[in-house]
Design an enzyme around this catalytic site. Structure first.
Site, PDB file in Angstrom:
ATOM      1  CB  CYS A 192      -1.392   7.009   2.509  1.00 17.08           C
ATOM      2  SG  CYS A 192      -2.531   6.020   3.588  1.00 17.08           S
ATOM      3  CD  GLU A 211      -2.814  -1.365  -0.136  1.00 18.76           C
ATOM      4  OE1 GLU A 211      -3.071  -0.293  -0.651  1.00 18.76           O
ATOM      5  OE2 GLU A 211      -3.298  -2.591  -0.382  1.00 18.76           O
TER       6      GLU A 211
HETATM    7  P1  NAD Z   1       9.106   5.338   3.340  1.00 22.60           P
HETATM    8  O1  NAD Z   1       8.761   4.691   1.765  1.00 22.60           O
HETATM    9  O2  NAD Z   1      10.194   6.147   3.255  1.00 22.60           O
HETATM   10  O3  NAD Z   1       9.457   4.059   4.415  1.00 22.60           O
HETATM   11  C1  NAD Z   1       8.558   2.928   4.540  1.00 22.60           C
HETATM   12  C2  NAD Z   1       9.344   1.894   4.949  1.00 22.60           C
HETATM   13  O4  NAD Z   1      10.313   1.431   4.275  1.00 22.60           O
HETATM   14  C3  NAD Z   1      10.182   2.499   6.231  1.00 22.60           C
HETATM   15  O5  NAD Z   1      10.218   1.382   7.469  1.00 22.60           O
HETATM   16  C4  NAD Z   1      11.608   2.477   5.668  1.00 22.60           C
HETATM   17  O6  NAD Z   1      12.575   2.429   6.431  1.00 22.60           O
HETATM   18  C5  NAD Z   1      11.755   1.429   4.768  1.00 22.60           C
HETATM   19  N1  NAD Z   1      12.528   1.664   3.599  1.00 22.60           N
HETATM   20  C6  NAD Z   1      13.156   2.838   3.163  1.00 22.60           C
HETATM   21  N2  NAD Z   1      13.810   2.585   2.066  1.00 22.60           N
HETATM   22  C7  NAD Z   1      14.050   1.049   1.800  1.00 22.60           C
HETATM   23  C8  NAD Z   1      14.663   0.580   0.772  1.00 22.60           C
HETATM   24  N3  NAD Z   1      15.348   0.836  -0.024  1.00 22.60           N
HETATM   25  N4  NAD Z   1      14.340  -0.728   0.892  1.00 22.60           N
HETATM   26  C9  NAD Z   1      13.537  -1.437   1.822  1.00 22.60           C
HETATM   27  N5  NAD Z   1      12.831  -0.602   2.864  1.00 22.60           N
HETATM   28  C10 NAD Z   1      13.229   0.746   2.799  1.00 22.60           C
HETATM   29  O7  NAD Z   1       7.575   5.859   3.685  1.00 22.60           O
HETATM   30  P2  NAD Z   1       7.126   6.805   4.930  1.00 22.60           P
HETATM   31  O8  NAD Z   1       7.941   7.993   4.766  1.00 22.60           O
HETATM   32  O9  NAD Z   1       7.676   5.855   6.111  1.00 22.60           O
HETATM   33  O10 NAD Z   1       5.691   6.766   5.014  1.00 22.60           O
HETATM   34  C11 NAD Z   1       5.047   7.655   4.158  1.00 22.60           C
HETATM   35  C12 NAD Z   1       4.835   7.004   2.666  1.00 22.60           C
HETATM   36  O11 NAD Z   1       3.916   5.991   3.069  1.00 22.60           O
HETATM   37  C13 NAD Z   1       3.623   7.900   1.943  1.00 22.60           C
HETATM   38  O12 NAD Z   1       4.120   7.751   0.571  1.00 22.60           O
HETATM   39  C14 NAD Z   1       2.575   7.437   2.201  1.00 22.60           C
HETATM   40  O13 NAD Z   1       1.379   7.672   1.220  1.00 22.60           O
HETATM   41  C15 NAD Z   1       2.746   5.915   2.265  1.00 22.60           C
HETATM   42  N6  NAD Z   1       1.471   5.389   3.081  1.00 22.60           N
HETATM   43  C16 NAD Z   1       0.623   4.593   2.196  1.00 22.60           C
HETATM   44  C17 NAD Z   1      -0.348   3.792   3.073  1.00 22.60           C
HETATM   45  C18 NAD Z   1      -1.415   3.290   2.446  1.00 22.60           C
HETATM   46  O14 NAD Z   1      -2.173   2.569   2.918  1.00 22.60           O
HETATM   47  N7  NAD Z   1      -1.633   3.412   0.965  1.00 22.60           N
HETATM   48  C19 NAD Z   1      -0.273   4.131   4.369  1.00 22.60           C
HETATM   49  C20 NAD Z   1       0.524   4.725   4.958  1.00 22.60           C
HETATM   50  C21 NAD Z   1       1.614   5.559   4.308  1.00 22.60           C
END
Ligand code: NAD
Length: 542
Positions: free
Chosen positions: A327, A293
């Site tokens: 999100c 998501e």
């Molecule tokens: P992010 O993508 O920066 O991080 C998410 C997770 O991925 C964290 O645990 C991070 O440490 C990890 N991560 C980062 N780089 C990585 C890599 N290269 N490989 C593996 N893991 C990695 O997102 P965020 O800033 O924590 O959250 C915000 C984002 O999440 C926004 O884009 C938002 O829209 C989305 N979001 C979506 C939903 C949904 O249900 N669609 C819900 C909540 C948040």
């Protein structure tokens, strides 16, 4: 092993407490907040029965008070990741063998622990670590997580009860096996409920899990692990690691027993992970499940028949609650020319009363954005809008990171409907509006559908039912959660299963049976009571 078909307690949504002045919950929450804020919390990794304090300490600072250190998380290494995988795999046999009623009891107990003795602590951790005000913490880390835990148990039993038909002499069954191998949860900073749900729903279905929370959510993640342990989750079923996302993904996604990814976060990271899985596909024993998501650019479409006050309230709440870091946050709005002046005036009046500050002060509707990067991102969009000939900042537009990462709720009015802030996810308190000719409703709906790569949430505001019906059709694929005369945020487990398509994810609907099904691999069993004794069919007779 039980000798009955157990009935589980009917799931109902956890009541949202008010935190009104004088209420007991307000006093408890403030106590928990003050205690945690003035202590130094050490967050370990949880691998099997061990709490690993690596000594490689990373500071935890509240976004609304970034000079204050409230704790440290102990960063792990790739050796820890390997250990977490081995530990999960070692725990698998006993966990798979455990009757579903016992798995259910563990997570129902976790829900009750959060509803009761852990409520204030988990909410306080979310307020301090992720800068949520009391209400935003309550609807996330208390109510939504409790709902996920309770409803998932109900969905699990509904899935298990879903069986094929049989025919005379034959009994058909399906067995909802957990995935073969281990599963991997990667969770975002913005919801304690999502962080708790992603690993726990896979575990509930009998899987073992390696969970990597966001490094900006470790305070609440620690409390979540405490709850799971206290609820009786066996060691090794969920292993929480605190390691670099990119390196961890490399280690995990190369493992032959990797069986599924449950991700919530940005589209960019999810795309990277999917590609890595593709590159490793020959290494796996089984095709992994991939559930993600991801981002959003959620719209509010307004028809000329809408009520301007309802639109203004929908936008103020939808765009600015939790500083626009949902999100589902409303981040682009299409307002008809006959309503814009009134909507703008009312939004200005409402936003003039909104204050920003620490969540400890309950009068603050907004607090800080999560970190310096996020602050700089919102700031850059505001600065570019100020300099652009295609956009102007009409409300807010100021920011100050001297104490915390505070960005005033900002409205950018774009004259180009494809201006960058109408298209890209900002993930901060910045709403972009495009004022369209009130007679161009149909053409504007096409614009809404085509402007962004995302398709997560969206709203239509209209009094005219034909307009609602028309927009519902025109925007059928523009979002996974569609709201009529409501803001596009605030999905409730059991009521509005949540998720989007296009660049917003695989739309496997967190908080529904659809999601849980992804964590099972069905085995079909056909039993014939009286097997044939002659290979010949009647048609073979001369
Ligand atoms: P992010 O993508 O920066 O991080 C998410 C997770 O991925 C964290 O645990 C991070 O440490 C990890 N991560 C980062 N780089 C990585 C890599 N290269 N490989 C593996 N893991 C990695 O997102 P965020 O800033 O924590 O959250 C915000 C984002 O999440 C926004 O884009 C938002 O829209 C989305 N979001 C979506 C939903 C949904 O249900 N669609 C819900 C909540 C948040």
């Amino acid at each position: 092993m039980s000798k009955s078909f157990a009935q589980i307690p009917q799931a109902v949504n956890e009541e949202v407490k008010s935190y009104a002045p004088g209420s007991p919950e307000r006093a408890q929450l403030l106590d928990a907040y003050k205690k945690m804020f003035n202590e130094v919390t050490e967050v370990p990794q949880y691998i099997g029965s061990e709490e690993i304090f690596s000594g490689n300490k990373k500071e935890i600072r509240p976004p609304h008070d970034h000079q204050k250190v409230v704790g440290y998380f102990h960063e792990g290494t790739q050796e820890d990741v390997k250990k977490a995988i081995d530990t999960a795999l070692a725990a698998k046999e006993a966990w798979v063998a455990m009757p579903w009623e016992d798995r259910a009891a563990i997570f129902l107990k976790a829900a009750d622990l959060i509803a009761g003795p852990y409520r204030a602590k988990l909410n306080a951790a979310t307020m301090i670590g992720q800068s949520k005000n009391a209400m935003q913490a309550e609807i996330d880390s208390a109510c939504e997580l409790i709902d996920f835990l309770r409803f998932n148990v109900q969905y699990m039993t509904e899935i298990y009860a879903d069986q094929p038909i049989s025919s005379p002499g034959i009994w058909n069954r399906v067995d909802y096996r957990p995935l073969e191998g281990f599963t991997f949860a990667i969770t975002p900073f913005n919801f304690t409920a999502i962080a708790g749900n992603l690993p726990s729903c896979m575990a509930l279905m009998g899987n073992v899990v390696v969970w990597k929370p966001s490094d900006k959510q470790t305070l609440a993640a620690k409390v979540t692990m405490e709850v799971f342990k206290k609820a009786g989750l066996p060691d090794g079923v969920i292993n929480m690691i605190l390691t670099s996302g990119a390196e961890t993904a490399k280690t995990v996604l190369e493992h032959p027993d990797f069986a599924g990814l449950h991700f919530t976060g940005s589209t960019k990271v999810f795309n990277t992970l999917w590609k890595q899985i593709g590159d490793n596909i020959d290494k796996y024993r089984t095709y992994p499940r991939i559930v993600g998501e991801t981002g959003g650019k959620d719209f509010v479409m307004v028809h000329k028949s809408a009520c301007p006050t309802e639109v203004a309230v929908g936008l103020v709440r939808g765009a600015f609650e939790y500083q626009g870091q949902k999100c589902s946050a409303a981040s682009r709005a299409y307002i008809p020319s006959n309503l814009w002046n009134e909507v703008e005036k009312q939004m200005k009046e409402m936003l003039a009363t909104v204050t920003l500050g620490s969540p400890e002060d309950f009068s603050n509707f907004m607090t800080a954005v999560i970190d310096k990067n996020s602050f700089e991102k919102s700031k850059a969009y505001i600065d570019r809008a100020n300099a652009s000939s295609e956009a102007e900042v009409v409300i807010g537009g100021t920011y100050d990171d001297s104490v915390g990462y505070f960005v005033q709720p900002t409205v950018i009015k774009a004259t180009n409907p494809k201006y960058e802030s109408m298209v890209e996810e900002i993930f901060g308190p910045v709403l972009s509006v495009y004022v369209y000719d009130e007679n161009e409703f149909e053409a504007t709906l096409k614009l809404v559908d085509e402007t962004s790569a995302y398709a997560l949430t969206g709203s239509i505001f209209a009094k005219d039912r034909a307009a609602v019906e028309f927009a519902s059709k025109a925007l059928k694929n523009a979002c996974g959660n569609f709201y009529i005369n409501d803001k596009p945020t605030g999905a409730v487990v059991g009521q509005q299963p949540f998720g989007g398509a296009r660049a917003s994810g695989t739309n496997d609907k967190a908080g529904s049976a659809m999601n849980l099904l992804r964590w099972t691999s069905v085995q079909t069993i056909k039993e014939t009571f009286v097997p044939a004794k002659d290979y010949k069919y009647p048609f073979l007779e001369k």
